[in-house]
Design a protein around this motif. Sequence first.
Motif, PDB file in Angstrom:
ATOM      1  N   HIS A  56       0.804  -1.225   0.000  1.00  0.00           N
ATOM      2  CA  HIS A  56       0.000   0.000   0.000  1.00  0.00           C
ATOM      3  C   HIS A  56       0.840   1.281   0.000  1.00  0.00           C
ATOM      4  CE1 HIS A  56       0.640  -0.619   4.356  1.00  0.00           C
ATOM      5  NE2 HIS A  56       0.495   0.681   4.466  1.00  0.00           N
ATOM      6  N   ARG A  57       2.124   1.208   0.325  1.00  0.00           N
ATOM      7  CA  ARG A  57       2.935   2.422   0.412  1.00  0.00           C
ATOM      8  C   ARG A  57       3.721   2.761  -0.842  1.00  0.00           C
ATOM      9  NH1 ARG A  57       5.784   3.775   5.624  1.00  0.00           N
ATOM     10  NH2 ARG A  57       6.120   5.701   4.461  1.00  0.00           N
ATOM     11  N   MET A  58       3.925   1.812  -1.735  1.00  0.00           N
ATOM     12  CA  MET A  58       4.797   2.066  -2.882  1.00  0.00           C
ATOM     13  C   MET A  58       4.283   3.187  -3.795  1.00  0.00           C
ATOM     14  SD  MET A  58       7.851   1.291  -3.662  1.00  0.00           S
ATOM     15  CE  MET A  58       8.216  -0.178  -2.729  1.00  0.00           C
ATOM     16  N   PRO A  59       3.003   3.220  -4.168  1.00  0.00           N
ATOM     17  CA  PRO A  59       2.544   4.340  -5.001  1.00  0.00           C
ATOM     18  C   PRO A  59       2.737   5.689  -4.304  1.00  0.00           C
ATOM     19  CG  PRO A  59       0.949   2.563  -5.059  1.00  0.00           C
ATOM     20  CD  PRO A  59       1.956   2.212  -3.995  1.00  0.00           C
ATOM     21  N   GLU A  60       2.438   5.740  -3.015  1.00  0.00           N
ATOM     22  CA  GLU A  60       2.636   6.966  -2.234  1.00  0.00           C
ATOM     23  C   GLU A  60       4.111   7.366  -2.235  1.00  0.00           C
ATOM     24  OE1 GLU A  60       3.090   8.019   2.489  1.00  0.00           O
ATOM     25  OE2 GLU A  60       1.984   6.233   1.926  1.00  0.00           O
ATOM     26  N   GLU A  92       6.939   0.219 -10.020  1.00  0.00           N
ATOM     27  CA  GLU A  92       5.777   1.040  -9.701  1.00  0.00           C
ATOM     28  C   GLU A  92       5.904   2.411 -10.346  1.00  0.00           C
ATOM     29  OE1 GLU A  92       2.058   2.076  -8.227  1.00  0.00           O
ATOM     30  OE2 GLU A  92       3.014   0.113  -8.400  1.00  0.00           O
ATOM     31  N   ARG A  93       7.087   2.971 -10.335  1.00  0.00           N
ATOM     32  CA  ARG A  93       7.326   4.264 -10.976  1.00  0.00           C
ATOM     33  C   ARG A  93       7.046   4.178 -12.475  1.00  0.00           C
ATOM     34  NH1 ARG A  93      13.328   6.510 -11.174  1.00  0.00           N
ATOM     35  NH2 ARG A  93      13.318   5.127 -12.973  1.00  0.00           N
ATOM     36  N   GLU A  94       7.499   3.092 -13.097  1.00  0.00           N
ATOM     37  CA  GLU A  94       7.262   2.873 -14.523  1.00  0.00           C
ATOM     38  C   GLU A  94       5.769   2.720 -14.809  1.00  0.00           C
ATOM     39  OE1 GLU A  94       8.226  -1.001 -16.677  1.00  0.00           O
ATOM     40  OE2 GLU A  94       9.911   0.285 -17.212  1.00  0.00           O
ATOM     41  N   ARG A  95       5.068   1.951 -13.971  1.00  0.00           N
ATOM     42  CA  ARG A  95       3.630   1.747 -14.142  1.00  0.00           C
ATOM     43  C   ARG A  95       2.874   3.067 -14.018  1.00  0.00           C
ATOM     44  NH1 ARG A  95      -0.883   1.749 -11.588  1.00  0.00           N
ATOM     45  NH2 ARG A  95       0.024   2.258  -9.571  1.00  0.00           N
ATOM     46  N   MET A  96       3.194   3.849 -12.998  1.00  0.00           N
ATOM     47  CA  MET A  96       2.508   5.115 -12.771  1.00  0.00           C
ATOM     48  C   MET A  96       2.817   6.118 -13.883  1.00  0.00           C
ATOM     49  SD  MET A  96       2.937   5.409  -8.641  1.00  0.00           S
ATOM     50  CE  MET A  96       1.995   6.939  -8.466  1.00  0.00           C
ATOM     51  N   GLU A 101       0.287   9.228 -14.424  1.00  0.00           N
ATOM     52  CA  GLU A 101       0.003   9.649 -13.055  1.00  0.00           C
ATOM     53  C   GLU A 101       1.078  10.545 -12.462  1.00  0.00           C
ATOM     54  OE1 GLU A 101      -1.111   6.393 -10.457  1.00  0.00           O
ATOM     55  OE2 GLU A 101      -1.951   5.298 -12.157  1.00  0.00           O
ATOM     56  N   LEU A 102       2.241  10.623 -13.114  1.00  0.00           N
ATOM     57  CA  LEU A 102       3.354  11.365 -12.513  1.00  0.00           C
ATOM     58  C   LEU A 102       3.682  12.665 -13.225  1.00  0.00           C
ATOM     59  CD1 LEU A 102       5.705   8.374 -11.707  1.00  0.00           C
ATOM     60  CD2 LEU A 102       4.240   9.629 -10.138  1.00  0.00           C
ATOM     61  N   LYS A 109      11.924  17.973 -15.599  1.00  0.00           N
ATOM     62  CA  LYS A 109      12.509  16.756 -16.168  1.00  0.00           C
ATOM     63  C   LYS A 109      11.563  15.580 -16.017  1.00  0.00           C
ATOM     64  CE  LYS A 109      17.222  18.205 -15.132  1.00  0.00           C
ATOM     65  NZ  LYS A 109      18.411  17.943 -14.334  1.00  0.00           N
ATOM     66  N   ASP A 110      11.662  14.651 -16.945  1.00  0.00           N
ATOM     67  CA  ASP A 110      10.920  13.408 -16.871  1.00  0.00           C
ATOM     68  C   ASP A 110      11.464  12.596 -15.701  1.00  0.00           C
ATOM     69  OD1 ASP A 110      11.125  10.289 -17.969  1.00  0.00           O
ATOM     70  OD2 ASP A 110       9.184  11.254 -18.278  1.00  0.00           O
ATOM     71  N   LEU A 111      10.588  12.087 -14.854  1.00  0.00           N
ATOM     72  CA  LEU A 111      10.989  11.382 -13.640  1.00  0.00           C
ATOM     73  C   LEU A 111      11.920  10.205 -13.913  1.00  0.00           C
ATOM     74  CD1 LEU A 111      10.786  10.906 -10.588  1.00  0.00           C
ATOM     75  CD2 LEU A 111       8.711   9.622 -11.007  1.00  0.00           C
ATOM     76  N   GLU A 112      11.562   9.369 -14.868  1.00  0.00           N
ATOM     77  CA  GLU A 112      12.358   8.165 -15.115  1.00  0.00           C
ATOM     78  C   GLU A 112      13.763   8.490 -15.609  1.00  0.00           C
ATOM     79  OE1 GLU A 112      10.311   4.579 -16.652  1.00  0.00           O
ATOM     80  OE2 GLU A 112       8.638   5.974 -16.879  1.00  0.00           O
ATOM     81  N   LYS A 113      13.929   9.607 -16.305  1.00  0.00           N
ATOM     82  CA  LYS A 113      15.255   9.983 -16.802  1.00  0.00           C
ATOM     83  C   LYS A 113      16.053  10.759 -15.764  1.00  0.00           C
ATOM     84  CE  LYS A 113      14.043   9.946 -21.630  1.00  0.00           C
ATOM     85  NZ  LYS A 113      12.775  10.301 -22.155  1.00  0.00           N
ATOM     86  N   ALA A 114      15.349  11.429 -14.846  1.00  0.00           N
ATOM     87  CA  ALA A 114      16.022  12.312 -13.891  1.00  0.00           C
ATOM     88  C   ALA A 114      16.385  11.628 -12.581  1.00  0.00           C
ATOM     89  CB  ALA A 114      15.133  13.519 -13.589  1.00  0.00           C
ATOM     90  N   GLN A 115      15.708  10.548 -12.245  1.00  0.00           N
ATOM     91  CA  GLN A 115      15.895   9.943 -10.932  1.00  0.00           C
ATOM     92  C   GLN A 115      16.720   8.660 -11.013  1.00  0.00           C
ATOM     93  OE1 GLN A 115      12.593   7.969  -8.576  1.00  0.00           O
ATOM     94  NE2 GLN A 115      12.687   9.994  -7.599  1.00  0.00           N
ATOM     95  N   ARG A 116      17.701   8.587 -10.145  1.00  0.00           N
ATOM     96  CA  ARG A 116      18.571   7.405 -10.056  1.00  0.00           C
ATOM     97  C   ARG A 116      18.150   6.589  -8.835  1.00  0.00           C
ATOM     98  NH1 ARG A 116      24.587   7.093  -8.295  1.00  0.00           N
ATOM     99  NH2 ARG A 116      25.167   5.092  -9.202  1.00  0.00           N
ATOM    100  N   VAL A 117      17.955   5.298  -9.010  1.00  0.00           N
ATOM    101  CA  VAL A 117      17.589   4.404  -7.917  1.00  0.00           C
ATOM    102  C   VAL A 117      18.735   3.418  -7.730  1.00  0.00           C
ATOM    103  CG1 VAL A 117      15.933   2.675  -7.102  1.00  0.00           C
ATOM    104  CG2 VAL A 117      15.137   4.675  -8.395  1.00  0.00           C
TER     105      VAL A 117
END
Length: 150
Positions: A56-60, A92-96, A101-102, A109-117
Amino acid sequence: MSTVTVANLPRISGEKLAALLRAKTPGITIIDVRGNDYIGGHILGCMNVPTSTHDHRMPELVRTLRNQNTIVFHCALSQQRGPSSALRYLRERERMSARGELGIREDGKDLEKAQRVVVLDGGFEKWQAAYGSDPELTEAYVKDLWDENF
């Protein structure tokens, strides 16, 4: 679908993370996914998001952290829970993102390109051995717990 797997998730060394934290580098969030084993110390300023809460916390979490540049996941050893959580976050980030949703980050910047995990290499066990007694990097540290359990 992403090509990232648990095996090829990027890692960050404790030394590199400590240097970033000492330099007060903005845009870094550390996610400690330990549950009961969170007791005995943690990286200063981390968020404790136990794996048992991920359904329940991952989307948040994805929404909350969208403007962060680097997300560091770890558990005790960063062999199972930490990497699995990082992968779950990425999926989850990719799905959203695919559902729109994001949108884009505050910096445009686009989230997927800007954020390093990344995953903390060696987890908290290795971190505490090097930085457990350093109050600038670790809080609520109980050395005796680590000396007896690991």
